[in-house]
Enzyme design. Structure first.
Site, PDB file in Angstrom:
ATOM      1  N   GLY A  52       3.953  -7.207   2.007  1.00 14.52           N
ATOM      2  CA  GLY A  52       4.748  -6.323   2.858  1.00 14.52           C
ATOM      3  C   GLY A  52       3.853  -5.259   3.444  1.00 14.52           C
ATOM      4  N   GLN A  57       1.964   3.040   6.896  1.00 19.86           N
ATOM      5  CA  GLN A  57       0.706   2.660   6.246  1.00 19.86           C
ATOM      6  C   GLN A  57      -0.407   2.401   7.253  1.00 19.86           C
ATOM      7  OE1 GLN A  57       2.715  -0.506   3.627  1.00 19.86           O
ATOM      8  NE2 GLN A  57       1.078   0.275   2.322  1.00 19.86           N
ATOM      9  N   CYS A  99       0.345  -1.418  -4.197  1.00 21.65           N
ATOM     10  CA  CYS A  99       0.544  -0.955  -2.818  1.00 21.65           C
ATOM     11  C   CYS A  99      -0.798  -0.971  -2.109  1.00 21.65           C
ATOM     12  CB  CYS A  99       1.128   0.458  -2.819  1.00 21.65           C
ATOM     13  SG  CYS A  99       1.463   1.093  -1.164  1.00 21.65           S
ATOM     14  N   LEU A 100      -0.801  -1.450  -0.886  1.00 20.96           N
ATOM     15  CA  LEU A 100      -2.047  -1.500  -0.114  1.00 20.96           C
ATOM     16  C   LEU A 100      -2.588  -0.094   0.146  1.00 20.96           C
ATOM     17  CD1 LEU A 100      -1.070  -4.319   2.398  1.00 20.96           C
ATOM     18  CD2 LEU A 100      -2.585  -4.521   0.412  1.00 20.96           C
ATOM     19  N   HIS A 141      10.582  -1.141  -1.775  1.00 20.78           N
ATOM     20  CA  HIS A 141       9.238  -0.554  -1.673  1.00 20.78           C
ATOM     21  C   HIS A 141       8.918  -0.214  -0.207  1.00 20.78           C
ATOM     22  CE1 HIS A 141       4.791  -0.588  -2.924  1.00 20.78           C
ATOM     23  NE2 HIS A 141       4.722  -0.649  -1.598  1.00 20.78           N
ATOM     24  N   GLU A 142       9.252  -1.126   0.717  1.00 21.17           N
ATOM     25  CA  GLU A 142       8.946  -0.880   2.142  1.00 21.17           C
ATOM     26  C   GLU A 142       9.850   0.212   2.720  1.00 21.17           C
ATOM     27  OE1 GLU A 142       6.245  -1.951   2.837  1.00 21.17           O
ATOM     28  OE2 GLU A 142       6.092  -3.624   1.445  1.00 21.17           O
ATOM     29  N   HIS A 145       8.597   3.534   1.853  1.00 23.20           N
ATOM     30  CA  HIS A 145       7.498   3.982   2.728  1.00 23.20           C
ATOM     31  C   HIS A 145       8.049   4.685   3.970  1.00 23.20           C
ATOM     32  CE1 HIS A 145       3.732   2.625   1.007  1.00 23.20           C
ATOM     33  NE2 HIS A 145       4.146   1.379   0.869  1.00 23.20           N
TER      34      HIS A 145
HETATM   35  O1  GNR Z   1       1.334  -6.503  -1.428  1.00 20.66           O
HETATM   36  C1  GNR Z   1       2.161  -5.846  -2.066  1.00 20.66           C
HETATM   37  N1  GNR Z   1       2.585  -6.302  -3.277  1.00 20.66           N
HETATM   38  C2  GNR Z   1       3.642  -5.748  -3.961  1.00 20.66           C
HETATM   39  C3  GNR Z   1       3.816  -6.117  -5.291  1.00 20.66           C
HETATM   40  C4  GNR Z   1       4.853  -5.619  -6.029  1.00 20.66           C
HETATM   41  C5  GNR Z   1       5.748  -4.733  -5.442  1.00 20.66           C
HETATM   42  C6  GNR Z   1       5.582  -4.340  -4.140  1.00 20.66           C
HETATM   43  C7  GNR Z   1       4.538  -4.850  -3.390  1.00 20.66           C
HETATM   44  S1  GNR Z   1       4.354  -4.374  -1.726  1.00 20.66           S
HETATM   45  C8  GNR Z   1       2.627  -4.531  -1.537  1.00 20.66           C
HETATM   46  C9  GNR Z   1       2.212  -4.303  -0.099  1.00 20.66           C
HETATM   47  C10 GNR Z   1       2.528  -2.875   0.278  1.00 20.66           C
HETATM   48  O2  GNR Z   1       1.892  -1.924  -0.070  1.00 20.66           O
HETATM   49  N2  GNR Z   1       3.604  -2.698   1.005  1.00 20.66           N
HETATM   50  O3  GNR Z   1       3.975  -1.458   1.363  1.00 20.66           O
HETATM   51 NI    NI Z   2       3.202  -0.175  -0.213  1.00 15.66          NI
END
Ligand code: GNR
Ligand code: NI
Length: 181
Positions: A52, A57, A99-100, A141-142, A145
């Site tokens: 995601g 980001q 998270c990236l 999670h997204e 953000h």
């Molecule tokens: O790549 C991602 N893996 C992930 C693993 C577990 C819960 C959430 C994520 S999202 C993350 C990519 C990211 O930072 N998206 O905002």
């Molecule tokens: Ni993230």
């Protein structure tokens, strides 16, 4: 006609004020910008690689996210514009998140196990999705953000501080290594 591959965008690393700022809703006037942004976000997510990516980001304060869980290694991309959580389960689920924007950092996060999300797709059509499992986690999670919230905001201050310090150190080492050659 072949078109150029979309540009890979640099991903902001925490702490960065853009990651803490709520993003603004996409309006009709943003259509042209979104048409350019979405392919770039997908390219950036696949390259990372991640499942995601939210627009903040990559430094864009718009309520846009892309997701592809790649079930069975097969691409299943979707774009979410102005996503809203319209229902959550009382049942919770705990999953290890990354998270990236916090590379190599992981923590167990507890969230509603199921969510229902309303959003506009890449064509501007209204969509609703009901999800559980990893997709439910990723959607939350997204959308976090887009509200300036990171997964570390859901864990104890002690664990959060440990992660933020470790990340700062990792980033300093990387910068020093880059400068040393
Ligand atoms: O790549 C991602 N893996 C992930 C693993 C577990 C819960 C959430 C994520 S999202 C993350 C990519 C990211 O930072 N998206 O905002
Ligand atoms: Ni993230």
């Amino acid at each position: 006609m072949a078109s150029k591959p979309a540009e890979i965008l640099p991903i902001l690393i925490a702490p960065d004020p853009v990651l803490k700022a709520p993003a603004r809703p996409v309006a009709t006037e943003d259509n042209d910008a979104i048409r350019v942004l979405l392919p770039r976000m997908f390219a950036t997510m696949y390259r990372a690689p991640g499942i995601g990516l939210a627009a903040p980001q990559v430094g864009i304060g718009l309520r846009v996210a892309v997701i592809d869980l790649m079930p069975d290694e097969k691409p299943q991309p979707f774009a979410l514009i102005n996503p809203e959580i319209i229902a959550v389960s009382t049942e919770l689920a705990t999953r290890e998140e990354g998270c990236l924007s916090l590379p190599k950092q992981y923590a167990d996060v507890t969230r509603p196990a199921m969510v229902k999300v309303r959003y506009l797709d890449a064509h501007g059509a209204r969509q609703e999705i009901e999800a559980d499992g990893l997709l439910a986690t990723c959607l939350q999670h997204e959308i976090d953000h887009l509200n300036g919230v990171l997964f570390v905001d859901h864990i104890s201050a002690l664990k959060r501080n440990m992660i933020m310090r470790r990340l700062a150190k990792d980033m300093r080492v990387l910068r020093e290594e880059a400068a040393g050659r």
